[in-house]
Design a protein around this motif. Structure first.
Motif, PDB file in Angstrom:
ATOM      1  N   GLN A 253      -7.059   4.219  -1.291  1.00 46.20           N
ATOM      2  CA  GLN A 253      -5.940   5.108  -1.614  1.00 46.20           C
ATOM      3  C   GLN A 253      -5.030   4.582  -2.715  1.00 46.20           C
ATOM      4  O   GLN A 253      -4.041   5.219  -3.033  1.00 46.20           O
ATOM      5  CB  GLN A 253      -5.109   5.398  -0.367  1.00 46.20           C
ATOM      6  CG  GLN A 253      -5.795   6.307   0.609  1.00 46.20           C
ATOM      7  CD  GLN A 253      -4.878   6.666   1.761  1.00 46.20           C
ATOM      8  OE1 GLN A 253      -3.979   5.910   2.130  1.00 46.20           O
ATOM      9  NE2 GLN A 253      -5.103   7.824   2.343  1.00 46.20           N
TER      10      GLN A 253
ATOM     11  N   ALA B  73      -1.369   1.432   2.383  1.00 45.10           N
ATOM     12  CA  ALA B  73      -2.313   2.516   2.107  1.00 45.10           C
ATOM     13  C   ALA B  73      -3.643   2.209   2.787  1.00 45.10           C
ATOM     14  O   ALA B  73      -3.990   1.047   2.994  1.00 45.10           O
ATOM     15  CB  ALA B  73      -2.523   2.677   0.607  1.00 45.10           C
ATOM     16  N   GLU B  74      -4.347   3.271   3.099  1.00 45.36           N
ATOM     17  CA  GLU B  74      -5.704   3.119   3.611  1.00 45.36           C
ATOM     18  C   GLU B  74      -6.590   2.599   2.478  1.00 45.36           C
ATOM     19  O   GLU B  74      -6.283   2.809   1.302  1.00 45.36           O
ATOM     20  CB  GLU B  74      -6.228   4.478   4.089  1.00 45.36           C
ATOM     21  CG  GLU B  74      -5.440   5.082   5.238  1.00 45.36           C
ATOM     22  CD  GLU B  74      -5.636   4.332   6.539  1.00 45.36           C
ATOM     23  OE1 GLU B  74      -6.748   3.806   6.768  1.00 45.36           O
ATOM     24  OE2 GLU B  74      -4.669   4.265   7.313  1.00 45.36           O
TER      25      GLU B  74
END
Length: 121
Positions: free
Chosen positions: A72, A68-69
């Motif tokens: 996130q 995930a970024e």
């Protein structure tokens, strides 16, 4: 997004209302006791959900995101099955739900409600 708006409801009801849906709830709690307030919300909302023929089918804590970024990851997720979209809309318009919803909003820093339909393979 934490508060469902009339425009959200209009978009939501524009899709097929004949099939059951599962609502994916992605939850990020406020640091000052948000998790406990969300549990208080579930205690209030659970009977209302059941009264509308819906079912909480899963709740779980998020852990470290695998892929995930930054920003996130989510504190918790919940999956709730509704007989159809109208059921969800009717439930959140219920006066009893109007008592529970401020507790939910006080608990959450951020939330995503994502309707999910069954994929026919």
């Amino acid at each position: 997004m934490i508060k469902v708006t009339p425009a959200d409801i209009e978009r939501f009801l524009a899709d097929d209302d004949e099939q059951p849906i599962v609502m994916l709830n992605l939850l990020r709690f406020k640091a000052d006791g948000g998790r406990q307030r969300y549990l208080d919300y579930l205690a209030l909302a659970g009977p209302i959900v059941s009264r509308y023929g819906a079912e909480i089918i899963f709740t779980g804590d998020g852990s470290t995101a695998l892929c995930a970024e930054p920003g996130q990851s989510w504190d918790a997720v919940a999956l709730v099955r509704y007989p159809n979209r109208s059921t969800f809309v009717n439930m959140i318009a219920d006066p009893d739900y109007a008592v529970a919803d401020p507790v939910r909003m006080s608990a959450l820093e951020e939330a995503v409600l994502q309707p999910i339909s069954t994929i026919q393979l």
